[in-house]
Design an enzyme around this catalytic site. Structure first.
Site, PDB file in Angstrom:
ATOM      1  N   ASP A   1      42.111 -34.935 -56.893  1.00 32.11           N
ATOM      2  CA  ASP A   1      42.863 -33.989 -57.494  1.00 32.11           C
ATOM      3  C   ASP A   1      44.437 -34.041 -57.345  1.00 32.11           C
ATOM      4  O   ASP A   1      45.142 -33.188 -57.722  1.00 32.11           O
ATOM      5  CB  ASP A   1      42.403 -32.510 -57.107  1.00 32.11           C
ATOM      6  CG  ASP A   1      42.617 -31.570 -58.216  1.00 32.11           C
ATOM      7  OD1 ASP A   1      42.801 -31.829 -59.435  1.00 32.11           O
ATOM      8  OD2 ASP A   1      42.506 -30.451 -57.814  1.00 32.11           O
TER       9      ASP A   1
ATOM     10  N   ASP B   1      40.262 -21.278 -58.494  1.00 35.40           N
ATOM     11  CA  ASP B   1      40.019 -22.639 -58.864  1.00 35.40           C
ATOM     12  C   ASP B   1      40.962 -23.158 -59.836  1.00 35.40           C
ATOM     13  O   ASP B   1      40.969 -24.668 -60.377  1.00 35.40           O
ATOM     14  CB  ASP B   1      38.696 -22.996 -59.303  1.00 35.40           C
ATOM     15  CG  ASP B   1      38.186 -24.281 -59.260  1.00 35.40           C
ATOM     16  OD1 ASP B   1      38.746 -25.422 -58.731  1.00 35.40           O
ATOM     17  OD2 ASP B   1      37.311 -24.527 -60.197  1.00 35.40           O
TER      18      ASP B   1
ATOM     19  N   ASP C   1      40.236 -30.102 -53.489  1.00 33.01           N
ATOM     20  CA  ASP C   1      40.015 -28.832 -54.185  1.00 33.01           C
ATOM     21  C   ASP C   1      38.659 -28.574 -53.845  1.00 33.01           C
ATOM     22  O   ASP C   1      37.786 -28.921 -54.735  1.00 33.01           O
ATOM     23  CB  ASP C   1      40.476 -29.274 -55.591  1.00 33.01           C
ATOM     24  CG  ASP C   1      40.261 -27.585 -56.423  1.00 33.01           C
ATOM     25  OD1 ASP C   1      40.295 -26.663 -55.614  1.00 33.01           O
ATOM     26  OD2 ASP C   1      40.237 -27.714 -57.488  1.00 33.01           O
TER      27      ASP C   1
ATOM     28  N   LYS D   1      33.846 -24.209 -56.097  1.00 31.35           N
ATOM     29  CA  LYS D   1      33.082 -25.008 -57.086  1.00 31.35           C
ATOM     30  C   LYS D   1      31.768 -25.173 -56.774  1.00 31.35           C
ATOM     31  O   LYS D   1      31.322 -25.189 -55.423  1.00 31.35           O
ATOM     32  CB  LYS D   1      33.876 -26.425 -57.260  1.00 31.35           C
ATOM     33  CG  LYS D   1      35.367 -26.503 -57.689  1.00 31.35           C
ATOM     34  CD  LYS D   1      35.931 -27.759 -57.503  1.00 31.35           C
ATOM     35  CE  LYS D   1      37.153 -27.936 -57.795  1.00 31.35           C
ATOM     36  NZ  LYS D   1      37.376 -27.886 -59.296  1.00 31.35           N
TER      37      LYS D   1
ATOM     38  N   LYS E   1      50.947 -33.051 -60.020  1.00 27.42           N
ATOM     39  CA  LYS E   1      50.077 -32.217 -59.101  1.00 27.42           C
ATOM     40  C   LYS E   1      49.450 -33.039 -57.958  1.00 27.42           C
ATOM     41  O   LYS E   1      48.855 -33.996 -58.011  1.00 27.42           O
ATOM     42  CB  LYS E   1      48.987 -31.737 -59.930  1.00 27.42           C
ATOM     43  CG  LYS E   1      47.718 -30.841 -59.478  1.00 27.42           C
ATOM     44  CD  LYS E   1      46.683 -30.592 -60.170  1.00 27.42           C
ATOM     45  CE  LYS E   1      45.441 -29.757 -59.296  1.00 27.42           C
ATOM     46  NZ  LYS E   1      44.392 -29.695 -60.312  1.00 27.42           N
TER      47      LYS E   1
ATOM     48  N   ARG F   1      48.065 -25.348 -61.514  1.00 23.82           N
ATOM     49  CA  ARG F   1      49.211 -24.597 -62.348  1.00 23.82           C
ATOM     50  C   ARG F   1      50.169 -23.869 -61.512  1.00 23.82           C
ATOM     51  O   ARG F   1      51.199 -23.685 -61.587  1.00 23.82           O
ATOM     52  CB  ARG F   1      48.882 -23.949 -63.601  1.00 23.82           C
ATOM     53  CG  ARG F   1      47.708 -22.878 -63.171  1.00 23.82           C
ATOM     54  CD  ARG F   1      47.092 -22.098 -64.323  1.00 23.82           C
ATOM     55  NE  ARG F   1      45.968 -23.221 -64.841  1.00 23.82           N
ATOM     56  CZ  ARG F   1      45.100 -23.088 -65.678  1.00 23.82           C
ATOM     57  NH1 ARG F   1      45.095 -22.050 -66.473  1.00 23.82           N
ATOM     58  NH2 ARG F   1      43.893 -23.869 -65.810  1.00 23.82           N
TER      59      ARG F   1
ATOM     60  N   GLU G   1      44.090 -23.691 -59.154  1.00 24.58           N
ATOM     61  CA  GLU G   1      45.481 -23.487 -58.337  1.00 24.58           C
ATOM     62  C   GLU G   1      46.524 -24.603 -58.730  1.00 24.58           C
ATOM     63  O   GLU G   1      47.654 -24.536 -58.484  1.00 24.58           O
ATOM     64  CB  GLU G   1      44.712 -23.946 -56.997  1.00 24.58           C
ATOM     65  CG  GLU G   1      44.454 -25.591 -56.706  1.00 24.58           C
ATOM     66  CD  GLU G   1      43.493 -26.221 -57.610  1.00 24.58           C
ATOM     67  OE1 GLU G   1      43.753 -27.346 -58.031  1.00 24.58           O
ATOM     68  OE2 GLU G   1      42.552 -25.495 -58.065  1.00 24.58           O
TER      69      GLU G   1
END
Length: 466
Positions: free
Chosen positions: A251, A310, A233, A240, A228, A314, A312
């Protein structure tokens, strides 16, 4: 990285910086005997010797003498001395190759310091006396180098680290290693990567899809590593809270780990075909950001209803996994992602969540994690929760109710194709709040060393015909 020169004790004693003899041995033995827990792994007992050489001696505990204990000892030793202070390590007679490897890894990993790009060279010298295991030192250097790169990439601020920058770092690193090829896709080349384009739509920094390939002659097994790569993010429209956003430069820890690993595979010259896939995007808030309720079409043509922007990670991983299944047809896929906060709730800060339908694969990965100090714990793929994924307007929803790490794994399971696979949710152990063992405060590079350990063992097993 700083340099470590391995020198055997039988070499000319003029190569030593300090004299070592019976008097010093006797002093060290007496001090160790009088000090409680002096032998605990990584425990430092220091004693000064004014007007004599050496002027200061460190006794470093190695615990039970396992490779992890030697790694802890190396990290403790390098932290104990100033950057401009000479360090010589004198090993007990008959020290095993695995111990030398652990010690050297600990020295390199414990001595890690982040430097802003362009990365400054580390020129520190450490000399090791007492055992000639040059091959172990080489392996340690390659493994530590992979972890250093993963840490550097993760620690880089997101004001620098957008998808374009990250892709350029991969290209530059791969260019120094013959046999590696890199493909970077952007713009119209991402037409089928609907998830990646959706997540990156809100940012002024467009997404990238990076493919790094190592394909040695005669390779019969193809392993795909997927990481990933969300370079920052915000949570997108499902924004968030401030405190949860402060560390979101990390991230892309999964992407950093798989990049470090594939470069390490090339450095080691493993006989496996290994491909690293890195979907890169910044999940930003703007008028063009993807929304809850949007339906996303992935690389394989299946659709997902976005129920939480949030979640995102996957979404972008689904495209990468579907691409691997459709184009690369690998034998094995290993997916690493800083995916859910539920990982930390379930397993704490030092342990990743492992998901795989294959017992032998899960066991081999867990063994590699234990050996490298990158622990994981297997969690179930509970079919009881599959109904939670159902959508009225798409093939699935992206963020269903239920146990967070398990639901993310069940979502991703649809995209692995026919390959054997494992998914590692490693959000918690990707970051350390303090110096601990071989970790330094900040990014840990979690996964790079474990992957190299696992892939090296897989390569050895194939060469042995097992």
């Amino acid at each position: 990285m700083f340099d470590i020169r391995l020198t055997d004790v039988s070499d000319d004693t003029s190569t030593r910086l300090v004299p070592v003899g019976p008097e010093l041995d006797a002093e060290a033995s007496a001090l160790a005997a009088a000090t409680e827990e002096a032998g605990a792994a990584g425990r430092i007992t220091a004693f000064p010797r004014p007007l004599r050489q050496p002027s200061r001696v460190l006794l470093v505990g190695i615990g039970d003498g396992g490779e992890a204990d030697w790694r802890a000892a190396g990290a403790a030793a390098i932290r104990e001395v100033a950057d401009d202070e000479a360090l010589e390590v004198h090993l007990p007679a008959g020290t095993a190759a695995s111990s030398v490897r652990g010690l050297a890894e600990g020295l390199w990993l414990g001595g890690y310091r982040y430097r802003d790009a362009p990365r400054e060279p580390r020129t520190r010298e450490v000399r090791i006396f007492g055992s000639s295991h040059a091959e172990s030192l080489t392996e340690a250097r390659i493994t530590a180098r992979a972890a250093w790169l993963a840490r550097d990439l993760t620690n880089t601020p997101s004001s620098v680290k957008n998808p374009e920058w990250f892709a350029a770092q991969v290209v530059a690193e791969a260019a120094t290693r013959p046999g590696l090829t890199v493909t970077v896709r952007a713009g119209d080349e991402l037409e089928r990567f609907g998830g990646l384009r959706a997540v990156g739509a809100g940012s002024v920094s467009p997404p990238r899809f990076v493919e790094v390939s190592w394909q040695p002659p005669g390779a019969t097994t193809h392993v795909v590593l997927v990481g990933k790569g969300i370079t920052f993010d915000t949570g997108g429209i499902s924004i968030k809270p401030r405190d949860a956003m402060k560390l979101m430069k990390k991230d892309m820890g999964g992407a950093a780990a798989v990049v470090g690993a594939v470069l390490g595979v090339a450095d080691l010259g493993l006989g496996l075909r290994v491909t690293a896939l890195v979907p890169l995007a910044e999940n930003a808030v703007s008028g063009s950001a993807f929304r809850p309720g949007d339906v996303i079409t992935h690389y394989d043509g299946s659709t997902s209803e976005n129920t939480n922007s949030d979640a995102e990670g996957r979404i972008v991983l689904a495209d990468a996994l579907a691409y691997a299944a459709d184009v690369l047809h690998p034998d094995l896929v290993l997916n690493l992602a800083t995916l859910t906060g539920a990982n930390a709730v379930a397993l704490g800060k030092r342990t990743a969540a492992l998901f795989s339908p294959w017992d032998d694969l899960a066991e081999a990965l867990a063994e590699a994690g234990t050996a490298t100090g990158e622990r994981m714990w297997r969690l179930p793929l509970c079919d009881d929760y599959v109904d939670n994924l159902r959508s009225d307007i798409a093939d699935r929803i992206s963020a269903p109710a239920g146990p967070g790490s398990v639901m993310a794994a069940l979502f991703l399971r649809d995209f692995f194709g026919d390959a054997r696979w494992a998914h590692l949710d490693m959000s918690a152990p990707s970051w350390s709040e303090s110096h601990e063992l071989e970790l330094t405060k900040g990014a840990t590079g979690w996964g790079a060393r474990m992957l190299l350990g696992y892939l090296s063992a897989l390569d050895r097993g194939q060469q042995a015909g097992t």
